[in-house]
Write a protein that holds these residues in place. Structure first.
Motif, PDB file in Angstrom:
ATOM      1  N   MET A   1      68.936  48.729  24.370  1.00  0.00           N
ATOM      2  CA  MET A   1      67.960  48.976  25.397  1.00  0.00           C
ATOM      3  C   MET A   1      67.301  47.786  25.723  1.00  0.00           C
ATOM      4  O   MET A   1      66.939  46.715  25.081  1.00  0.00           O
ATOM      5  CB  MET A   1      67.116  50.046  24.926  1.00  0.00           C
ATOM      6  N   SER A   2      67.279  47.703  27.209  1.00  0.00           N
ATOM      7  CA  SER A   2      66.449  46.377  27.551  1.00  0.00           C
ATOM      8  C   SER A   2      65.138  46.343  27.242  1.00  0.00           C
ATOM      9  O   SER A   2      64.496  47.332  27.345  1.00  0.00           O
ATOM     10  CB  SER A   2      66.696  46.357  29.180  1.00  0.00           C
ATOM     11  N   VAL A   3      64.581  45.256  27.058  1.00  0.00           N
ATOM     12  CA  VAL A   3      63.214  44.919  26.807  1.00  0.00           C
ATOM     13  C   VAL A   3      62.359  45.151  28.019  1.00  0.00           C
ATOM     14  O   VAL A   3      62.824  45.113  29.102  1.00  0.00           O
ATOM     15  CB  VAL A   3      62.929  43.619  26.186  1.00  0.00           C
ATOM     16  N   PRO A   4      61.185  45.543  28.073  1.00  0.00           N
ATOM     17  CA  PRO A   4      60.244  45.657  29.298  1.00  0.00           C
ATOM     18  C   PRO A   4      60.030  44.585  30.083  1.00  0.00           C
ATOM     19  O   PRO A   4      60.298  43.192  29.292  1.00  0.00           O
ATOM     20  CB  PRO A   4      58.845  46.167  28.574  1.00  0.00           C
ATOM     21  N   LEU A   5      59.854  44.604  31.184  1.00  0.00           N
ATOM     22  CA  LEU A   5      59.612  43.360  32.227  1.00  0.00           C
ATOM     23  C   LEU A   5      58.172  43.599  32.644  1.00  0.00           C
ATOM     24  O   LEU A   5      57.679  44.943  33.103  1.00  0.00           O
ATOM     25  CB  LEU A   5      60.478  43.645  33.566  1.00  0.00           C
ATOM     26  N   SER A   6      57.582  42.470  32.886  1.00  0.00           N
ATOM     27  CA  SER A   6      56.101  42.574  33.401  1.00  0.00           C
ATOM     28  C   SER A   6      56.192  41.513  34.635  1.00  0.00           C
ATOM     29  O   SER A   6      57.104  40.687  34.745  1.00  0.00           O
ATOM     30  CB  SER A   6      55.079  42.392  32.394  1.00  0.00           C
ATOM     31  N   VAL A   7      55.138  41.246  35.282  1.00  0.00           N
ATOM     32  CA  VAL A   7      54.976  40.400  36.520  1.00  0.00           C
ATOM     33  C   VAL A   7      53.849  39.658  36.191  1.00  0.00           C
ATOM     34  O   VAL A   7      52.603  39.789  35.866  1.00  0.00           O
ATOM     35  CB  VAL A   7      54.573  41.238  37.944  1.00  0.00           C
ATOM     36  N   LEU A   8      53.993  38.167  36.474  1.00  0.00           N
ATOM     37  CA  LEU A   8      52.832  37.228  36.748  1.00  0.00           C
ATOM     38  C   LEU A   8      52.866  36.932  37.966  1.00  0.00           C
ATOM     39  O   LEU A   8      53.949  36.334  38.459  1.00  0.00           O
ATOM     40  CB  LEU A   8      53.143  35.945  35.508  1.00  0.00           C
ATOM     41  N   ASP A   9      51.693  37.020  38.599  1.00  0.00           N
ATOM     42  CA  ASP A   9      51.569  36.610  39.974  1.00  0.00           C
ATOM     43  C   ASP A   9      50.391  35.673  40.244  1.00  0.00           C
ATOM     44  O   ASP A   9      49.495  35.666  39.741  1.00  0.00           O
ATOM     45  CB  ASP A   9      51.253  37.933  40.907  1.00  0.00           C
ATOM     46  N   LEU A  10      50.874  34.719  41.129  1.00  0.00           N
ATOM     47  CA  LEU A  10      50.032  33.300  41.425  1.00  0.00           C
ATOM     48  C   LEU A  10      49.132  33.425  42.511  1.00  0.00           C
ATOM     49  O   LEU A  10      48.479  32.379  42.936  1.00  0.00           O
ATOM     50  CB  LEU A  10      50.950  32.133  41.392  1.00  0.00           C
ATOM     51  N   SER A  11      49.576  34.489  43.400  1.00  0.00           N
ATOM     52  CA  SER A  11      48.634  34.524  44.572  1.00  0.00           C
ATOM     53  C   SER A  11      49.068  33.513  45.584  1.00  0.00           C
ATOM     54  O   SER A  11      48.257  32.775  46.095  1.00  0.00           O
ATOM     55  CB  SER A  11      47.267  34.950  44.498  1.00  0.00           C
ATOM     56  N   PRO A  12      50.259  33.142  45.798  1.00  0.00           N
ATOM     57  CA  PRO A  12      50.571  31.798  46.523  1.00  0.00           C
ATOM     58  C   PRO A  12      50.308  32.103  48.042  1.00  0.00           C
ATOM     59  O   PRO A  12      50.248  33.251  48.471  1.00  0.00           O
ATOM     60  CB  PRO A  12      52.038  31.753  46.368  1.00  0.00           C
ATOM     61  N   VAL A 347      58.223  38.342  31.209  1.00  0.00           N
ATOM     62  CA  VAL A 347      57.475  38.329  32.241  1.00  0.00           C
ATOM     63  C   VAL A 347      57.866  37.399  33.378  1.00  0.00           C
ATOM     64  O   VAL A 347      58.112  36.299  33.379  1.00  0.00           O
ATOM     65  CB  VAL A 347      55.851  38.245  31.917  1.00  0.00           C
ATOM     66  N   ILE A 348      57.843  37.985  34.455  1.00  0.00           N
ATOM     67  CA  ILE A 348      58.650  37.364  35.538  1.00  0.00           C
ATOM     68  C   ILE A 348      57.557  36.800  36.641  1.00  0.00           C
ATOM     69  O   ILE A 348      56.599  37.593  36.830  1.00  0.00           O
ATOM     70  CB  ILE A 348      59.739  37.991  36.052  1.00  0.00           C
ATOM     71  N   THR A 349      57.912  35.562  37.191  1.00  0.00           N
ATOM     72  CA  THR A 349      56.997  35.261  38.270  1.00  0.00           C
ATOM     73  C   THR A 349      57.886  34.661  39.441  1.00  0.00           C
ATOM     74  O   THR A 349      58.998  34.301  39.144  1.00  0.00           O
ATOM     75  CB  THR A 349      56.190  34.107  37.885  1.00  0.00           C
ATOM     76  N   SER A 350      57.455  35.283  40.715  1.00  0.00           N
ATOM     77  CA  SER A 350      58.408  35.078  41.742  1.00  0.00           C
ATOM     78  C   SER A 350      57.545  34.683  43.195  1.00  0.00           C
ATOM     79  O   SER A 350      56.631  35.282  43.513  1.00  0.00           O
ATOM     80  CB  SER A 350      59.207  36.373  42.254  1.00  0.00           C
ATOM     81  N   VAL A 351      58.237  33.675  43.602  1.00  0.00           N
ATOM     82  CA  VAL A 351      57.491  32.827  44.828  1.00  0.00           C
ATOM     83  C   VAL A 351      58.560  32.791  46.029  1.00  0.00           C
ATOM     84  O   VAL A 351      59.460  32.594  45.933  1.00  0.00           O
ATOM     85  CB  VAL A 351      56.702  31.627  44.426  1.00  0.00           C
ATOM     86  N   THR A 352      58.205  33.403  47.083  1.00  0.00           N
ATOM     87  CA  THR A 352      58.861  33.288  48.172  1.00  0.00           C
ATOM     88  C   THR A 352      57.941  32.956  49.547  1.00  0.00           C
ATOM     89  O   THR A 352      56.665  33.494  49.502  1.00  0.00           O
ATOM     90  CB  THR A 352      59.785  34.308  48.557  1.00  0.00           C
ATOM     91  N   HIS A 353      58.360  32.381  50.667  1.00  0.00           N
ATOM     92  CA  HIS A 353      57.509  32.194  51.790  1.00  0.00           C
ATOM     93  C   HIS A 353      57.183  33.710  52.378  1.00  0.00           C
ATOM     94  O   HIS A 353      55.873  33.626  52.463  1.00  0.00           O
ATOM     95  CB  HIS A 353      58.352  31.291  52.680  1.00  0.00           C
TER      96      HIS A 353
END
Length: 377
Positions: A1-12, A347-353
């Protein structure tokens, strides 16, 4: 079973946009993250740069008000910029209305201040270990802070965040104060009992975050607290960081075993080529940080100029360890990171334009990871 995913957001803040829109985008992403099955939604603390997360407690309150069930928290409140009482009272105020949903992540800004001061008097070291791949995970050489080209802005930022003549407290001491204030047994000057109102008894989960095998990792272990190892910031030291936490761990009432979260920087699109294009301006953003200018507005990949060879060398460790590709490509790389580190959660962080591309990145990954029913944004 996959582990949980969470989000870290930087408010870019994207080029051509505004900090106000960046905050709206963060709240919109949090609502979607809750729907898509992410476990937590965390925000960071940055000052005097083009990211809009300068006041994490305020932003956390806004996110908590806009969502219903997802845990919300900081990754991290930088203790060198705050008193223990101000941190506990702020989070206690939010917990009063949204009890049992808050994660209070703490970071060591006072350590970073000393690190940058030391780097200012050094020349960058030319000898370093080579990049290796361990079980499918890229481990680059640790980044040397002396390679930052101009430290004057960093120094000015640290000074602006302290009252004149003030010195930040020792990190371990301040963590102890926060725990005492939450538990209701804090003693101030001359042993006088002081009680945080609100704050005392708040249903807040305490986390420590770190990018090395130093004080944060070891303290989290000794106290039996959950810990976040920052692969997305310091990929070169991830193995030492994880080992330091696990080796120092002592069971606590809440955590009889270590609980480790590992971070990763992610861009997902329908195919590898599209994701690679969306991530094209990530190196420019990292370069703005490491040049000493601070994080600038995130460039449009359609118009961003190519990086020079010198610029590419300064950001190579971060670019090569960004998880970019189709849902299957990124999920495979994240699985490798989880297996190598033994992480209990990622915990994943994702930045796009473009905000819609960032939403799509989180949606596609959630579906591939199997977080639950995921529909289009």
């Amino acid at each position: 079973m996959s582990v949980p995913l969470s989000v870290l957001d930087l408010s870019p803040v994207s080029a051509g946009s505004t900090p106000q829109q960046a905050i709206r985008n963060t709240i919109d992403l949090a609502r979607h993250a809750e729907t898509w099955g992410y476990r937590r939604f965390w925000v960071a603390e940055h000052h005097f740069v083009d990211v809009a997360s300068s006041s994490p407690a305020t932003l956390i309150a806004l996110i908590a008000a806009a969502t219903r069930t997802i845990r919300v928290g900081s990754a991290a409140v930088q203790l060198g910029h705050h008193t223990s009482a101000s941190v506990v009272e702020a989070f206690g105020t939010i917990d009063a209305l949204y009890p049992g949903r808050l994660d209070l992540g703490l970071g060591r800004s006072n350590h970073r201040r000393a690190q940058f001061r030391a780097a200012a008097g050094q020349s960058a070291r030319t000898e370093h270990r080579p990049t290796v791949v361990r079980d499918g995970v890229v481990i680059p050489p640790p980044f040397d802070p002396a390679r930052i080209q101009d430290l004057s802005r960093v120094a000015a930022t640290f000074e602006a965040l302290l009252l004149p003549g003030a010195e930040s407290k020792d990190y371990t001491e301040q963590v102890a104060e926060i725990r005492a204030l939450l538990a209701g047994h804090y003693r101030g000057a001359d042993g006088v009992a002081l009680h945080a109102v609100p704050g005392e008894g708040a249903q807040v989960d305490l986390w420590l975050l770190g990018s090395s095998g130093g004080e944060s990792a070891q303290l989290a272990g000794r106290l039996g607290l959950p810990f976040v190892a920052n692969y997305h910031v310091a990929p070169g030291t991830i193995l030492e960081t994880v080992a330091a936490y696990k080796d120092s761990f002592r069971p606590s009432a809440r955590y009889p075993e270590p609980y480790l979260v590992v971070s990763a920087d992610v861009v997902v699109a329908e195919d590898d080529d599209r994701a690679g294009w969306l991530a094209r301006s990530y190196g420019h953003w990292v370069y703005s940080i490491r040049s000493g200018a601070g994080a600038t507005r995130y460039l449009d990949p359609d118009t961003a100029p190519p990086l020079t060879d010198q610029q590419q060398q300064l950001v190579a460790d971060r670019v090569t360890t960004q998880f970019v590709g189709s849902p299957a490509t990124v999920a495979g790389r994240l699985s490798a990171l989880q297996h190598l580190t033994g992480a209990d959660e990622l915990v994943i962080t994702s930045v796009t334009h473009r905000h819609e591309d960032r939403l799509n990145s989180h949606r596609l990954l959630a579906a591939e990871w199997g977080l639950g029913h995921v529909r289009a944004a």
